[in-house]
Design a protein around this motif. Structure first.
Motif, PDB file in Angstrom:
ATOM      1  N   TYR A  29       0.841  -1.200   0.000  1.00 14.97           N
ATOM      2  CA  TYR A  29       0.000   0.000   0.000  1.00 14.97           C
ATOM      3  C   TYR A  29       0.877   1.251   0.000  1.00 14.97           C
ATOM      4  O   TYR A  29       1.824   1.351   0.772  1.00 14.97           O
ATOM      5  N   LYS A  30       0.582   2.213  -0.874  1.00 18.00           N
ATOM      6  CA  LYS A  30       1.381   3.435  -0.992  1.00 18.00           C
ATOM      7  C   LYS A  30       0.686   4.654  -0.388  1.00 18.00           C
ATOM      8  O   LYS A  30       1.241   5.735  -0.376  1.00 18.00           O
ATOM      9  N   GLY A  31      -0.533   4.487   0.095  1.00 21.87           N
ATOM     10  CA  GLY A  31      -1.293   5.616   0.625  1.00 21.87           C
ATOM     11  C   GLY A  31      -0.827   6.049   2.001  1.00 21.87           C
ATOM     12  O   GLY A  31       0.025   5.423   2.634  1.00 21.87           O
ATOM     13  N   SER A  32      -1.414   7.117   2.473  1.00 22.10           N
ATOM     14  CA  SER A  32      -1.002   7.698   3.753  1.00 22.10           C
ATOM     15  C   SER A  32      -1.760   7.078   4.922  1.00 22.10           C
ATOM     16  O   SER A  32      -2.830   6.485   4.755  1.00 22.10           O
ATOM     17  N   TYR A  33      -1.210   7.272   6.102  1.00 24.35           N
ATOM     18  CA  TYR A  33      -1.854   6.835   7.337  1.00 24.35           C
ATOM     19  C   TYR A  33      -3.175   7.577   7.525  1.00 24.35           C
ATOM     20  O   TYR A  33      -4.167   6.986   7.954  1.00 24.35           O
ATOM     21  N   GLN A  34      -3.206   8.864   7.180  1.00 27.48           N
ATOM     22  CA  GLN A  34      -4.422   9.667   7.358  1.00 27.48           C
ATOM     23  C   GLN A  34      -5.582   9.095   6.545  1.00 27.48           C
ATOM     24  O   GLN A  34      -6.726   9.121   6.984  1.00 27.48           O
ATOM     25  N   ARG A  35      -5.284   8.585   5.356  1.00 23.95           N
ATOM     26  CA  ARG A  35      -6.349   8.005   4.527  1.00 23.95           C
ATOM     27  C   ARG A  35      -6.912   6.740   5.190  1.00 23.95           C
ATOM     28  O   ARG A  35      -8.114   6.517   5.188  1.00 23.95           O
ATOM     29  N   VAL A  36      -6.049   5.926   5.761  1.00 29.40           N
ATOM     30  CA  VAL A  36      -6.500   4.720   6.457  1.00 29.40           C
ATOM     31  C   VAL A  36      -7.321   5.104   7.681  1.00 29.40           C
ATOM     32  O   VAL A  36      -8.378   4.525   7.943  1.00 29.40           O
ATOM     33  N   ARG A  37      -6.855   6.092   8.414  1.00 29.67           N
ATOM     34  CA  ARG A  37      -7.578   6.554   9.595  1.00 29.67           C
ATOM     35  C   ARG A  37      -8.961   7.085   9.233  1.00 29.67           C
ATOM     36  O   ARG A  37      -9.951   6.778   9.897  1.00 29.67           O
ATOM     37  N   ALA A  38      -9.040   7.860   8.150  1.00 26.76           N
ATOM     38  CA  ALA A  38     -10.334   8.399   7.706  1.00 26.76           C
ATOM     39  C   ALA A  38     -11.266   7.268   7.279  1.00 26.76           C
ATOM     40  O   ALA A  38     -12.476   7.303   7.561  1.00 26.76           O
ATOM     41  N   TYR A  39     -10.726   6.261   6.597  1.00 23.75           N
ATOM     42  CA  TYR A  39     -11.528   5.113   6.171  1.00 23.75           C
ATOM     43  C   TYR A  39     -12.121   4.397   7.382  1.00 23.75           C
ATOM     44  O   TYR A  39     -13.317   4.095   7.418  1.00 23.75           O
TER      45      TYR A  39
END
Length: 84
Positions: A29-39
């Motif tokens: 996964y190349k996305g950010s931690y913030q994106r996972v947290r928002a999900y």
């Protein structure tokens, strides 16, 4: 690396965004931690899906064994619409 499927993190017990992010980064996964947290936040706060309870075996056998004229009116309407 875990062998469990990557989808549906809340069903697998993931509620900690950091741990989930660490696991999926190791999977590429190349996305950010913030994106996972928002999900995860969105999934935690959304209401569960409404599912209809299936009919009991007794109800279904009643539908099969009873004379068609004694069925619930909505079933008669559906049957008449399908026929004509």
């Amino acid at each position: 690396m875990t062998t469990s499927r990557p989808g549906r993190p809340l069903e697998r017990g993931f509620t900690n965004a950091w741990k989930l992010w660490e696991e999926i980064v190791s999977l590429g996964y190349k996305g950010s931690y913030q994106r996972v947290r928002a999900y995860l936040h969105k999934k935690r706060t959304s209401p569960p899906p409404v599912t209809a309870r299936p009919p009991s075996p007794r109800t279904v056998s009643g539908w099969i064994l009873r004379h068609p004229e004694t069925h619930v009116p909505i079933l008669r309407q559906t049957r008449n619409r399908d026929v004509g």
